[in-house]
Design an enzyme around this catalytic site. Structure first.
Site, PDB file in Angstrom:
ATOM      1  N   PRO D   2       0.835  -1.210   0.000  1.00 27.32           N
ATOM      2  CA  PRO D   2       0.000   0.000   0.000  1.00 27.32           C
ATOM      3  C   PRO D   2       0.865   1.254   0.000  1.00 27.32           C
ATOM      4  O   PRO D   2       2.048   1.197   0.329  1.00 27.32           O
ATOM      5  CB  PRO D   2      -0.775  -0.096   1.315  1.00 27.32           C
ATOM      6  CG  PRO D   2      -0.645  -1.506   1.754  1.00 27.32           C
ATOM      7  CD  PRO D   2       0.659  -2.000   1.231  1.00 27.32           C
ATOM      8  N   MET D   3       0.259   2.348  -0.370  1.00 31.74           N
ATOM      9  CA  MET D   3       0.944   3.628  -0.405  1.00 31.74           C
ATOM     10  C   MET D   3       0.097   4.640   0.367  1.00 31.74           C
ATOM     11  O   MET D   3      -1.087   4.805   0.068  1.00 31.74           O
ATOM     12  CB  MET D   3       1.078   4.083  -1.862  1.00 31.74           C
ATOM     13  CG  MET D   3       2.337   4.837  -2.178  1.00 31.74           C
ATOM     14  SD  MET D   3       2.342   6.544  -1.572  1.00 31.74           S
ATOM     15  CE  MET D   3       1.082   7.259  -2.642  1.00 31.74           C
TER      16      MET D   3
END
Lengths: 67, 67, 67, 67, 67, 67
Positions: D2-3
């Site tokens: 994820p970012m």
């Protein structure tokens, strides 16, 4: 018309390197997807290493720990 | 509650100009879409010209070439 | 060449409204900052209300609570 | 994988504070969504107060007005 | 660890094309900047043509006008 | 006033989970940085697995290969 945003840590990329990255990415979208290179935008964000974490650890500390 | 992100090259926009841009864009969302201006956020990113390319060419080189 | 990204919750904005927002924001950057409208890009992201929170509360629940 | 991108005004957050924010946000995604923390990225953008508006007013002016 | 975000209009790019774009862009950052491809992320946003404007005109209308 | 953008692959996160993520991240910024939770925005982008690559490989193919 496409927009490419590249985020990297600020660790000494030269203008020549960044120029090459932007030219090649523009070419990829033109060749593979037929996008018009004349209106393709590339923006590189260079982020300070203390403002970027991977694995929950800031990159400035990671660099010290593994060097 | 809306979020507006404006990306421009860093080429001398003044605080007065940026203030006007942010005020007018907030007003546009309020008037056209009925968005609450009180919680509307505008963020301007000013990007160094060597980190922005159009047509696969960095803007700092483009500026020299066409000036 | 500028890039404007507008993030709003997906709550029924029409194509006519979005068209007006994009046209007016392009005009603001041209008039106030002298940016070339021909290469100005506007992208609207319409986000599902369950994927947007303000005050730590998802907008889909906020809408039910205050209606 | 994820970012997480956190945008805040640049108003004196210390490296220790930013480190804690990045570590805790990574932990939240791991615990709640089962995301692999090893490949989770967090990027903090600290934005100059004159480039951030809320309510159509730049934060640098807001700070003066309400202090 | 780098993050590449590609924004294009949603106009029929296939999974094979998008796969090639993501693979090639990852390779560019590895070759030119020495970035680790294993932790490089690419995210493609495909935006509806009515939510994207260039020259202040929505792409869905532009496509009709110039076809 | 802060803005948190979380990008994850679209793989079945429930509204309850997303609600918890957004509430906890808002709380982290309030507790650690003193940010006002009332005006903190969180936006979650759920990206199709064919539009997200890590290691140059689309996540939809990665999931098949390693399952």
């Amino acid at each position: 018309m496409p927009m490419i945003n590249v985020k990297i840590t600020k660790e000494g990329a030269t203008n020549e390197q960044k120029k090459q990255v932007m030219a090649e990415m523009t070419e990829v979208l033109a060749r593979v997807l037929g996008k018009n290179p004349a209106t393709t935008i590339v923006i590189i964000d260079e982020v300070e290493t203390e403002n970027w974490a991977i694995g929950g650890e800031p990159v400035n500390e990671l660099r010290k720990r593994v060097s």
